[in-house]
Design a protein around this motif. Structure first.
Motif, PDB file in Angstrom:
ATOM      1  N   LYS A 298    -172.010  26.335  -2.427  1.00 54.88           N
ATOM      2  CA  LYS A 298    -170.376  26.850  -2.615  1.00 54.88           C
ATOM      3  C   LYS A 298    -169.832  26.269  -3.761  1.00 54.88           C
ATOM      4  O   LYS A 298    -169.131  27.030  -4.381  1.00 54.88           O
ATOM      5  N   GLY A 299    -170.074  25.041  -4.307  1.00 55.59           N
ATOM      6  CA  GLY A 299    -169.563  24.639  -5.219  1.00 55.59           C
ATOM      7  C   GLY A 299    -170.075  25.113  -6.884  1.00 55.59           C
ATOM      8  O   GLY A 299    -169.210  25.377  -7.508  1.00 55.59           O
ATOM      9  N   ASN A 300    -171.316  25.652  -6.509  1.00 52.09           N
ATOM     10  CA  ASN A 300    -171.761  26.211  -7.841  1.00 52.09           C
ATOM     11  C   ASN A 300    -171.019  27.550  -7.892  1.00 52.09           C
ATOM     12  O   ASN A 300    -170.995  28.121  -8.808  1.00 52.09           O
ATOM     13  N   GLN A 301    -171.171  28.240  -6.699  1.00 54.20           N
ATOM     14  CA  GLN A 301    -170.373  29.435  -6.840  1.00 54.20           C
ATOM     15  C   GLN A 301    -168.993  29.393  -7.336  1.00 54.20           C
ATOM     16  O   GLN A 301    -168.620  30.450  -8.182  1.00 54.20           O
ATOM     17  N   ILE A 302    -168.251  28.284  -7.023  1.00 63.99           N
ATOM     18  CA  ILE A 302    -166.868  28.445  -7.526  1.00 63.99           C
ATOM     19  C   ILE A 302    -166.884  28.183  -8.732  1.00 63.99           C
ATOM     20  O   ILE A 302    -166.137  28.525  -9.679  1.00 63.99           O
ATOM     21  N   LEU A 303    -167.710  27.327  -9.505  1.00 60.42           N
ATOM     22  CA  LEU A 303    -167.603  26.951 -10.673  1.00 60.42           C
ATOM     23  C   LEU A 303    -168.133  28.176 -11.443  1.00 60.42           C
ATOM     24  O   LEU A 303    -167.780  28.524 -12.821  1.00 60.42           O
ATOM     25  N   LYS A 304    -169.167  28.701 -11.086  1.00 61.07           N
ATOM     26  CA  LYS A 304    -169.645  29.874 -11.975  1.00 61.07           C
ATOM     27  C   LYS A 304    -168.477  31.037 -12.021  1.00 61.07           C
ATOM     28  O   LYS A 304    -168.190  31.760 -13.040  1.00 61.07           O
ATOM     29  N   ALA A 305    -167.853  31.264 -10.722  1.00 59.29           N
ATOM     30  CA  ALA A 305    -166.554  32.032 -10.879  1.00 59.29           C
ATOM     31  C   ALA A 305    -165.390  31.823 -11.651  1.00 59.29           C
ATOM     32  O   ALA A 305    -164.829  32.692 -12.518  1.00 59.29           O
ATOM     33  N   ARG A 306    -165.207  30.473 -11.898  1.00 58.81           N
ATOM     34  CA  ARG A 306    -164.105  29.967 -12.784  1.00 58.81           C
ATOM     35  C   ARG A 306    -164.732  30.274 -14.333  1.00 58.81           C
ATOM     36  O   ARG A 306    -163.686  30.552 -15.191  1.00 58.81           O
ATOM     37  N   ALA A 307    -165.972  30.084 -14.479  1.00 60.60           N
ATOM     38  CA  ALA A 307    -166.346  30.239 -15.842  1.00 60.60           C
ATOM     39  C   ALA A 307    -166.462  31.627 -16.338  1.00 60.60           C
ATOM     40  O   ALA A 307    -166.218  32.092 -17.360  1.00 60.60           O
ATOM     41  N   LYS A 308    -166.531  32.478 -15.233  1.00 55.15           N
ATOM     42  CA  LYS A 308    -166.601  33.912 -15.539  1.00 55.15           C
ATOM     43  C   LYS A 308    -165.191  34.467 -15.963  1.00 55.15           C
ATOM     44  O   LYS A 308    -164.849  35.191 -16.951  1.00 55.15           O
TER      45      LYS A 308
END
Length: 53
Positions: free
Chosen positions: A6-16
């Motif tokens: 979940k943490g990785n998913q949130i970080l990837k979304a922010r980076a995108k």
């Protein structure tokens, strides 16, 4: 969904989203068909005036 995923998913979304904001400045502004037509006619008139002089 586990915490790490979940943490990785949130970080990837922010980076995108951040990359999308940076790259959107490259795209030229949209000009409608009517505006393009008026710009072309104005430039054609200018060239005709310049060539007559």
């Amino acid at each position: 969904m586990n915490r790490r995923k979940k943490g990785n998913q949130i970080l990837k979304a922010r980076a995108k989203k951040a990359n999308a904001k940076l790259s959107s400045k490259i795209k030229p502004k949209y000009i409608s068909k009517g505006d393009r037509e008026t710009i072309l006619t104005e430039s054609a008139e200018d060239t005709n005036v310049n060539s007559e002089k």
